[in-house]
Design a protein around this motif. Structure first.
Motif, PDB file in Angstrom:
ATOM      1  N   ASN A 183      -6.349  16.661 -23.015  1.00  0.00           N
ATOM      2  CA  ASN A 183      -5.836  15.479 -23.704  1.00  0.00           C
ATOM      3  C   ASN A 183      -5.927  15.525 -25.215  1.00  0.00           C
ATOM      4  N   SER A 184      -7.035  15.989 -25.763  1.00  0.00           N
ATOM      5  CA  SER A 184      -7.191  15.925 -27.218  1.00  0.00           C
ATOM      6  C   SER A 184      -7.245  17.298 -27.868  1.00  0.00           C
ATOM      7  N   THR A 185      -7.183  18.331 -27.071  1.00  0.00           N
ATOM      8  CA  THR A 185      -7.307  19.688 -27.576  1.00  0.00           C
ATOM      9  C   THR A 185      -6.206  20.547 -26.978  1.00  0.00           C
ATOM     10  N   LEU A 186      -5.932  21.629 -27.604  1.00  0.00           N
ATOM     11  CA  LEU A 186      -4.989  22.599 -27.067  1.00  0.00           C
ATOM     12  C   LEU A 186      -5.755  23.821 -26.583  1.00  0.00           C
ATOM     13  N   PHE A 187      -5.270  24.418 -25.509  1.00  0.00           N
ATOM     14  CA  PHE A 187      -5.826  25.669 -25.034  1.00  0.00           C
ATOM     15  C   PHE A 187      -5.109  26.757 -25.795  1.00  0.00           C
ATOM     16  N   ASN A 188      -5.860  27.634 -26.421  1.00  0.00           N
ATOM     17  CA  ASN A 188      -5.261  28.620 -27.310  1.00  0.00           C
ATOM     18  C   ASN A 188      -4.900  29.896 -26.568  1.00  0.00           C
ATOM     19  N   ASP A 189      -3.606  30.141 -26.440  1.00  0.00           N
ATOM     20  CA  ASP A 189      -3.082  31.425 -25.983  1.00  0.00           C
ATOM     21  C   ASP A 189      -3.829  31.983 -24.781  1.00  0.00           C
ATOM     22  N   GLY A 190      -3.335  31.739 -23.589  1.00  0.00           N
ATOM     23  CA  GLY A 190      -4.024  32.338 -22.456  1.00  0.00           C
ATOM     24  C   GLY A 190      -3.430  31.998 -21.119  1.00  0.00           C
ATOM     25  N   GLU A 191      -4.136  32.466 -20.119  1.00  0.00           N
ATOM     26  CA  GLU A 191      -3.695  32.357 -18.739  1.00  0.00           C
ATOM     27  C   GLU A 191      -4.374  31.188 -18.041  1.00  0.00           C
ATOM     28  N   CYS A 192      -3.640  30.558 -17.148  1.00  0.00           N
ATOM     29  CA  CYS A 192      -4.134  29.455 -16.335  1.00  0.00           C
ATOM     30  C   CYS A 192      -3.798  29.778 -14.887  1.00  0.00           C
ATOM     31  N   VAL A 193      -4.812  29.870 -14.030  1.00  0.00           N
ATOM     32  CA  VAL A 193      -4.589  30.171 -12.618  1.00  0.00           C
ATOM     33  C   VAL A 193      -5.014  28.967 -11.797  1.00  0.00           C
ATOM     34  N   MET A 194      -4.124  28.501 -10.923  1.00  0.00           N
ATOM     35  CA  MET A 194      -4.411  27.363 -10.060  1.00  0.00           C
ATOM     36  C   MET A 194      -4.152  27.749  -8.610  1.00  0.00           C
ATOM     37  N   SER A 195      -4.992  27.229  -7.713  1.00  0.00           N
ATOM     38  CA  SER A 195      -4.781  27.400  -6.279  1.00  0.00           C
ATOM     39  C   SER A 195      -4.506  26.044  -5.665  1.00  0.00           C
ATOM     40  N   ILE A 196      -3.510  25.999  -4.807  1.00  0.00           N
ATOM     41  CA  ILE A 196      -3.086  24.762  -4.159  1.00  0.00           C
ATOM     42  C   ILE A 196      -3.033  25.049  -2.661  1.00  0.00           C
ATOM     43  N   ASN A 197      -3.734  24.229  -1.872  1.00  0.00           N
ATOM     44  CA  ASN A 197      -3.798  24.439  -0.436  1.00  0.00           C
ATOM     45  C   ASN A 197      -3.655  23.114   0.282  1.00  0.00           C
ATOM     46  N   GLY A 198      -3.010  23.127   1.433  1.00  0.00           N
ATOM     47  CA  GLY A 198      -2.914  21.913   2.221  1.00  0.00           C
ATOM     48  C   GLY A 198      -2.100  22.123   3.480  1.00  0.00           C
ATOM     49  N   VAL A 199      -1.978  21.048   4.239  1.00  0.00           N
ATOM     50  CA  VAL A 199      -1.265  21.081   5.509  1.00  0.00           C
ATOM     51  C   VAL A 199      -0.029  20.193   5.406  1.00  0.00           C
ATOM     52  N   LEU A 200       1.095  20.716   5.873  1.00  0.00           N
ATOM     53  CA  LEU A 200       2.354  19.976   5.894  1.00  0.00           C
ATOM     54  C   LEU A 200       2.867  19.878   7.319  1.00  0.00           C
ATOM     55  N   ASP A 201       3.436  18.744   7.672  1.00  0.00           N
ATOM     56  CA  ASP A 201       4.096  18.555   8.957  1.00  0.00           C
ATOM     57  C   ASP A 201       5.571  18.914   8.754  1.00  0.00           C
ATOM     58  N   LEU A 202       6.006  20.042   9.327  1.00  0.00           N
ATOM     59  CA  LEU A 202       7.342  20.558   9.077  1.00  0.00           C
ATOM     60  C   LEU A 202       8.138  20.692  10.364  1.00  0.00           C
ATOM     61  N   SER A 203       9.438  20.505  10.246  1.00  0.00           N
ATOM     62  CA  SER A 203      10.364  20.645  11.365  1.00  0.00           C
ATOM     63  C   SER A 203      11.365  21.750  11.069  1.00  0.00           C
ATOM     64  N   ALA A 204      12.065  22.191  12.116  1.00  0.00           N
ATOM     65  CA  ALA A 204      13.072  23.242  11.950  1.00  0.00           C
ATOM     66  C   ALA A 204      14.026  22.880  10.821  1.00  0.00           C
ATOM     67  N   THR A 205      14.352  23.845  10.018  1.00  0.00           N
ATOM     68  CA  THR A 205      15.215  23.807   8.834  1.00  0.00           C
ATOM     69  C   THR A 205      14.541  23.224   7.595  1.00  0.00           C
ATOM     70  N   ASP A 206      13.331  22.622   7.709  1.00  0.00           N
ATOM     71  CA  ASP A 206      12.598  22.236   6.489  1.00  0.00           C
ATOM     72  C   ASP A 206      12.279  23.508   5.720  1.00  0.00           C
ATOM     73  N   TYR A 207      12.276  23.411   4.390  1.00  0.00           N
ATOM     74  CA  TYR A 207      11.943  24.593   3.602  1.00  0.00           C
ATOM     75  C   TYR A 207      10.926  24.268   2.511  1.00  0.00           C
ATOM     76  N   VAL A 208      10.156  25.298   2.159  1.00  0.00           N
ATOM     77  CA  VAL A 208       9.051  25.183   1.213  1.00  0.00           C
ATOM     78  C   VAL A 208       9.296  26.159   0.072  1.00  0.00           C
ATOM     79  N   GLU A 209       9.118  25.663  -1.173  1.00  0.00           N
ATOM     80  CA  GLU A 209       9.306  26.495  -2.365  1.00  0.00           C
ATOM     81  C   GLU A 209       8.126  26.307  -3.314  1.00  0.00           C
ATOM     82  N   ALA A 210       7.901  27.277  -4.186  1.00  0.00           N
ATOM     83  CA  ALA A 210       6.816  27.237  -5.163  1.00  0.00           C
ATOM     84  C   ALA A 210       7.379  27.019  -6.563  1.00  0.00           C
ATOM     85  N   TYR A 211       6.748  26.092  -7.305  1.00  0.00           N
ATOM     86  CA  TYR A 211       7.195  25.766  -8.663  1.00  0.00           C
ATOM     87  C   TYR A 211       6.031  25.838  -9.640  1.00  0.00           C
TER      88      TYR A 211
END
Length: 179
Positions: free
Chosen positions: A125-153
């Motif tokens: 919020n009040s500072t900037l991260f100076n030049d670098g890499e940010c790695v995030m992991s996202i995990n969870g469960v989805l209720d999906l049906s045929a033809t539903d599709y999942v993409e990463a952004y």
């Protein structure tokens, strides 16, 4: 016809092949099998991908590590017919910028829409991260049906501009049906 009731079936030697039925016969199982953990897939990006500052960008995931049902294509996993259920989805996103940055996001989209339960954000919020890499992991469960599709952004906000990339080889999307 008779009924065989037992708790254990082994070969005579305790190792080797156990054959049930003759070649060409059909074996009917009274138990229900759901073929759990399939379909399953794991893909990653092969090269750096430049992102527009402050814009959600679909990641190019062009290297399949495995794909049990050939359900991953065009940077998305599509649930095959007859494979409805709950899916465990895991996504690692690695974003890098050559100048200061303030916010970074990773998210899963389902059917082209941001899935609020599968996103991550790092915000300074009040500072900037100076030049670098940010790695995030996202995990969870989805209720999906045929033809539903999942993409990463991915998305990053850098008030200083610079080159923003999803790092090649470091962004991974994987998943499998659990029930």
């Amino acid at each position: 016809m008779g009924t065989l009731k037992t708790t254990n079936i082994e070969t005579i030697s305790g190792s080797g092949t156990l054959t049930v039925g003759a070649s060409g016969e059909t074996i009917a199982l009274g138990a229900t099998t759901n073929n759990l953990l399939t379909p399953s897939f794991k893909v990653r990006n092969n090269a750096d991908q430049t992102l527009a500052d402050g814009t959600w960008t679909k990641l190019t995931l062009d290297t399949e590590i495995y794909d049990t049902d050939s359900a991953f294509a065009s940077d998305k996993f599509t649930v095959p017919s007859g494979k409805d259920g709950k899916y465990f989805i895991s996504y690692q996103v690695s974003l890098n910028v050559t100048t200061d940055w303030r916010m970074a996001w990773g998210a899963i989209y389902v059917n082209g829409v941001l899935e609020d339960t599968l996103k991550a954000k790092i915000s300074l919020n009040s500072t900037l991260f100076n030049d670098g890499e940010c790695v995030m992991s996202i995990n969870g469960v989805l209720d999906l049906s045929a033809t539903d599709y999942v993409e990463a952004y991915g998305r990053i906000y850098s008030p200083s501009g610079g080159t923003i990339v999803a790092e090649g080889g470091s962004c991974v999307l994987q998943g499998y049906r659990i029930i």
